[in-house]
Design a protein around this motif. Structure first.
Motif, PDB file in Angstrom:
ATOM      1  N   THR A   7      -1.671  -0.720  37.439  1.00 36.43           N
ATOM      2  CA  THR A   7      -0.776  -0.139  36.415  1.00 36.43           C
ATOM      3  C   THR A   7      -1.501   0.746  35.428  1.00 36.43           C
ATOM      4  O   THR A   7      -0.916   1.161  34.436  1.00 36.43           O
ATOM      5  N   GLU A   8      -2.790   1.008  35.619  1.00 33.70           N
ATOM      6  CA  GLU A   8      -3.575   1.684  34.601  1.00 33.70           C
ATOM      7  C   GLU A   8      -3.330   3.182  34.568  1.00 33.70           C
ATOM      8  O   GLU A   8      -3.270   3.848  35.601  1.00 33.70           O
ATOM      9  N   LEU A   9      -3.209   3.709  33.352  1.00 39.28           N
ATOM     10  CA  LEU A   9      -3.300   5.134  33.077  1.00 39.28           C
ATOM     11  C   LEU A   9      -4.574   5.300  32.272  1.00 39.28           C
ATOM     12  O   LEU A   9      -4.635   4.890  31.111  1.00 39.28           O
TER      13      LEU A   9
ATOM     14  N   ASP B 190       0.516  -5.475  17.853  1.00 39.27           N
ATOM     15  CA  ASP B 190       1.876  -5.126  17.434  1.00 39.27           C
ATOM     16  C   ASP B 190       2.701  -4.847  18.681  1.00 39.27           C
ATOM     17  O   ASP B 190       2.158  -4.651  19.777  1.00 39.27           O
ATOM     18  N   ALA B 191       4.022  -4.825  18.547  1.00 44.25           N
ATOM     19  CA  ALA B 191       4.909  -4.492  19.666  1.00 44.25           C
ATOM     20  C   ALA B 191       6.259  -4.079  19.129  1.00 44.25           C
ATOM     21  O   ALA B 191       6.654  -4.460  18.016  1.00 44.25           O
ATOM     22  N   THR B 192       7.001  -3.303  19.929  1.00 45.93           N
ATOM     23  CA  THR B 192       8.325  -2.841  19.520  1.00 45.93           C
ATOM     24  C   THR B 192       9.169  -2.526  20.741  1.00 45.93           C
ATOM     25  O   THR B 192       8.643  -2.169  21.801  1.00 45.93           O
TER      26      THR B 192
ATOM     27  N   SER C  81      -5.875  -0.825  24.446  1.00 46.01           N
ATOM     28  CA  SER C  81      -4.851  -0.423  25.402  1.00 46.01           C
ATOM     29  C   SER C  81      -3.449  -0.592  24.821  1.00 46.01           C
ATOM     30  O   SER C  81      -3.247  -1.289  23.824  1.00 46.01           O
ATOM     31  N   VAL C  82      -2.492   0.073  25.459  1.00 42.88           N
ATOM     32  CA  VAL C  82      -1.073  -0.090  25.147  1.00 42.88           C
ATOM     33  C   VAL C  82      -0.375  -0.483  26.440  1.00 42.88           C
ATOM     34  O   VAL C  82      -0.519   0.189  27.463  1.00 42.88           O
ATOM     35  N   CYS C  83       0.367  -1.590  26.412  1.00 39.33           N
ATOM     36  CA  CYS C  83       1.093  -2.064  27.585  1.00 39.33           C
ATOM     37  C   CYS C  83       2.561  -1.683  27.467  1.00 39.33           C
ATOM     38  O   CYS C  83       3.170  -1.870  26.412  1.00 39.33           O
ATOM     39  N   VAL C  84       3.104  -1.148  28.539  1.00 37.75           N
ATOM     40  CA  VAL C  84       4.524  -0.813  28.622  1.00 37.75           C
ATOM     41  C   VAL C  84       5.173  -1.844  29.534  1.00 37.75           C
ATOM     42  O   VAL C  84       4.830  -1.945  30.713  1.00 37.75           O
ATOM     43  N   LEU C  85       6.094  -2.639  28.982  1.00 37.30           N
ATOM     44  CA  LEU C  85       6.718  -3.728  29.727  1.00 37.30           C
ATOM     45  C   LEU C  85       8.222  -3.511  29.846  1.00 37.30           C
ATOM     46  O   LEU C  85       8.841  -2.889  28.978  1.00 37.30           O
TER      47      LEU C  85
ATOM     48  N   ARG D  55      -0.178   0.371  31.914  1.00 42.48           N
ATOM     49  CA  ARG D  55      -1.175   0.006  30.912  1.00 42.48           C
ATOM     50  C   ARG D  55      -1.973   1.255  30.592  1.00 42.48           C
ATOM     51  O   ARG D  55      -2.648   1.814  31.454  1.00 42.48           O
ATOM     52  N   ILE D  56      -1.866   1.710  29.364  1.00 41.90           N
ATOM     53  CA  ILE D  56      -2.559   2.912  28.919  1.00 41.90           C
ATOM     54  C   ILE D  56      -3.886   2.490  28.311  1.00 41.90           C
ATOM     55  O   ILE D  56      -3.915   1.787  27.294  1.00 41.90           O
ATOM     56  N   THR D  57      -4.961   2.867  28.934  1.00 43.90           N
ATOM     57  CA  THR D  57      -6.276   2.457  28.443  1.00 43.90           C
ATOM     58  C   THR D  57      -6.748   3.416  27.353  1.00 43.90           C
ATOM     59  O   THR D  57      -6.266   4.562  27.259  1.00 43.90           O
TER      60      THR D  57
END
Length: 616
Positions: free
Chosen positions: A249-251, A514-516, A532-536, A546-548
């Protein structure tokens, strides 16, 4: 007596013949969706009765309930599609593609496009992946084996795959069936219900987290012997599998997304608060030094974008919007702010007095609420910009009218500082959260407490700090609730606070910062301490992307996002505030594109997160 009870009593008196009894129970179990008749299901699949197969499955689960359910429906519809192609019924194939399979394109657009291309082939077996597709009978046998495995693994089918023994205990069985049907009708059935009689309607009043989907990205199952252990926990993965799913899932390249660091001439100070304006044309940030920054876009549609740099805005008089910190130790403060619904006023504090700013002029309209106690969270009342809810470090919540400088109510119930507040107009409630990892629901009619629940934290995943905040945000349906803690994300259903699912990041990645929710409520953006930022997916908490840090801050790996905000009308755009004072706007690489979907470990359509059942 309920209608189900009356029907059961009628059956007891009416059906003494064994075969009639079995036939009737089968009819009722099919209608009620309590027991899954695998034999009947096998017959329908073998005979290719696909509409009946899907209708029967729909009595037990829906497409978006979890990954297993999604895969079940996909396999059924895919086989129906292939059979239509095999008999050269292209009209039917197109109908299936558009009506049945199109739904899965939002999860995996690539597979949908590949299936569309099959229409152009004389024989779909020309496709390498389908070259071993035999005749219809053998293909159905293979699909049946796959479906049976998915059903047996799916936690929603637990305890529904065994038909009751009827030989000598048919009366007792029928009574138990009726009692179990009552339990099945409970909105959130308990795992071990207390059901004692047929003649009084049963209801699970205080349901714990009955189903707890757990990400494959963490060993979230407590050790044996822990009093909080999850019973019957549906899946474990090896480190290799976890690593594989994470990497799928990595970007990790700048070319894989659009990222814009907003221009800034101020000191590079850690960002601790971030929001878009409600109109979506500006971003407001609060830095650790109590200074607010406002960026405005001069685009044709007036919306923020990563394609065009905004202007760091400042009024002609040159003043800054700065919170009063004259008597404040910033290292001990818990800053918080809220923007009025009309984007005209900002209410903010950095541990001292509250300041009410005019966003257009940056002027301070008034100050109030000098500590102690110090405010630690704030939210505007949805129906009146003059009224706010304020949480404090003395564990209390004030309902305060700014215009007349009056505290309308004081709410007590938390056992540590209040760190999150969110309103639901639909339910007419306020939900609060605190450093005590507790969620409380308050009625907006009288402000009495309706419900309280503690977040479930598995053994070994306790907070690094006793003052770690818990944040809360309502989904756009104003019923589902996102709770954000450094150990996890959790979805609850208000007002009873039934825990629907939890997600834990891998321990190697560090904590959630944090999350939104995205503006359409379909995604959740979560910032992680490893940068990283995870998109769920919001409905399942399954990982999509998953944006590294390498994708947006390749030259500074020690920087990480502290806060995250979603654009109010562009569901695939979000902004992050970083430890180095930077603010980035991030979007998918294509205009109007969406964040990619990761393949599952089983190679199916769904994102790569799995479920386990348990109570929290």
């Amino acid at each position: 007596m309920s209608s189900l009870n009356r029907e059961a009593v009628f059956l007891i008196l009416q059906f003494l013949d064994e075969e009639k009894f079995k036939d009737t129970v089968h009819k009722l179990e099919k209608e009620s969706g309590f027991y899954f008749n695998m034999r009947y299901f096998e017959e329908c699949v073998t005979n290719g009765e696909w509409d009946e197969v899907e209708q029967y499955i729909s009595g037990f689960t829906k497409v978006d309930d979890n990954k297993f359910s999604m895969k079940i429906f996909f396999e059924i519809r895919k086989q129906k599609y292939l059979e239509a192609l095999d008999r050269h019924d292209h009209a039917k194939a197109v109908e299936i593609l558009v009506k049945d399979l199109k739904e899965f394109s939002k999860f995996n657009e690539g597979i949908f496009k590949e299936m569309t291309l099959l229409l152009n082939l004389e024989n779909f077996r020309e496709k390498e992946q389908l070259s071993k597709y035999g005749d219809t009978k053998s293909a159905r046998a293979i699909v049946l084996a796959v479906l049976k495995k998915l059903i047996e693994t799916n936690p929603l089918f637990r305890d529904k795959l065994q038909f009751p023994t009827l030989k000598n205990l048919r009366l007792r069985t029928l009574i138990n069936q009726s009692l179990n049907w009552q339990h099945h009708l409970c909105k959130r059935p308990r795992l071990n219900p207390d059901i004692r009689t047929l003649f009084a309607d049963h209801s699970c009043l205080e349901s714990p987290c009955a189903y707890l989907p757990v990400a494959i990205l963490a060993d979230s199952i407590p050790k044996n012997g822990d009093s909080r252990s999850l019973p019957d926990a549906k899946l474990k993965y090896s480190d290799e599998e976890i690593s594989k799913a994470w990497k799928l899932t990595e970007l990790n390249k700048p070319s894989q997304l659009h990222s814009l660091r907003l221009p800034d001439c101020h000191l590079p100070v850690r960002i601790i608060g971030l929001t878009y304006t409600h109109m979506g044309g500006a971003i407001l940030a609060l830095a650790f030094n109590a200074v607010h920054k406002l960026w405005k876009w001069q685009t044709s549609d007036g919306k923020a974008t990563s394609s065009v740099p905004p202007q760091l805005w400042q009024p002609p008089n040159g003043i800054l919007m700065t919170n009063d910190i004259s008597d404040t130790r910033l290292e001990c403060a818990v800053p918080c702010f809220a923007l009025s619904k009309n984007d005209s006023y900002l209410l903010s504090t950095s541990g001292g007095k509250f300041s009410l700013f005019n966003i257009t002029t940056f002027k301070t309209m008034t100050t109030f609420m000098s500590p102690p106690p110090a405010a630690t969270s704030v939210a505007f009342y949805p129906n009146d910009n003059n009224i706010v809810a304020i949480g404090f470090d003395d564990y209390s919540i004030y309902i305060y009218n700014i215009r007349i400088d009056e505290v309308k109510s004081k709410l007590k119930g938390h056992q540590n500082r209040v760190t999150g507040l969110t309103f639901s107009n639909v339910l007419n409630v306020l939900v609060s959260s605190g450093a005590d990892v507790q969620l409380c629901v308050w009625s907006m009619d009288g402000w009495e407490m309706l419900t309280r629940k503690f977040l479930y934290i598995p053994h070994g995943r306790e907070s690094s700090s006793p003052l770690a905040p818990t944040g809360v945000q309502f989904h756009q349906d104003q019923i589902h609730l996102l709770a954000v803690h450094e150990t996890q994300l959790a979805i609850y259903e208000a007002p009873r606070l039934d825990c629907l699912m939890q997600w834990f990041p891998p321990e190697s990645s560090g904590s959630v910062t944090d999350a939104t929710y995205s503006c359409d409520g379909r995604l959740i953006y979560a910032s992680i301490k490893d940068g990283s930022v995870c998109v769920l997916t919001a409905t399942t908490l399954q990982l999509r992307s998953r944006i590294t840090p390498a994708a947006y801050i390749p030259l500074n790996p020690r920087v990480y996002p502290v806060v995250i905000a979603a654009h109010p009308s562009e569901p695939n755009q979000f902004a992050i505030g970083l430890t180095d004072g930077g603010v980035h706007v991030i979007e998918p690489p294509e205009s109007g594109g969406s964040w990619c979907v990761a393949p599952s470990l089983e190679g199916g359509v769904g994102p790569s997160v799995n479920s386990a059942a348990g109570s929290g």
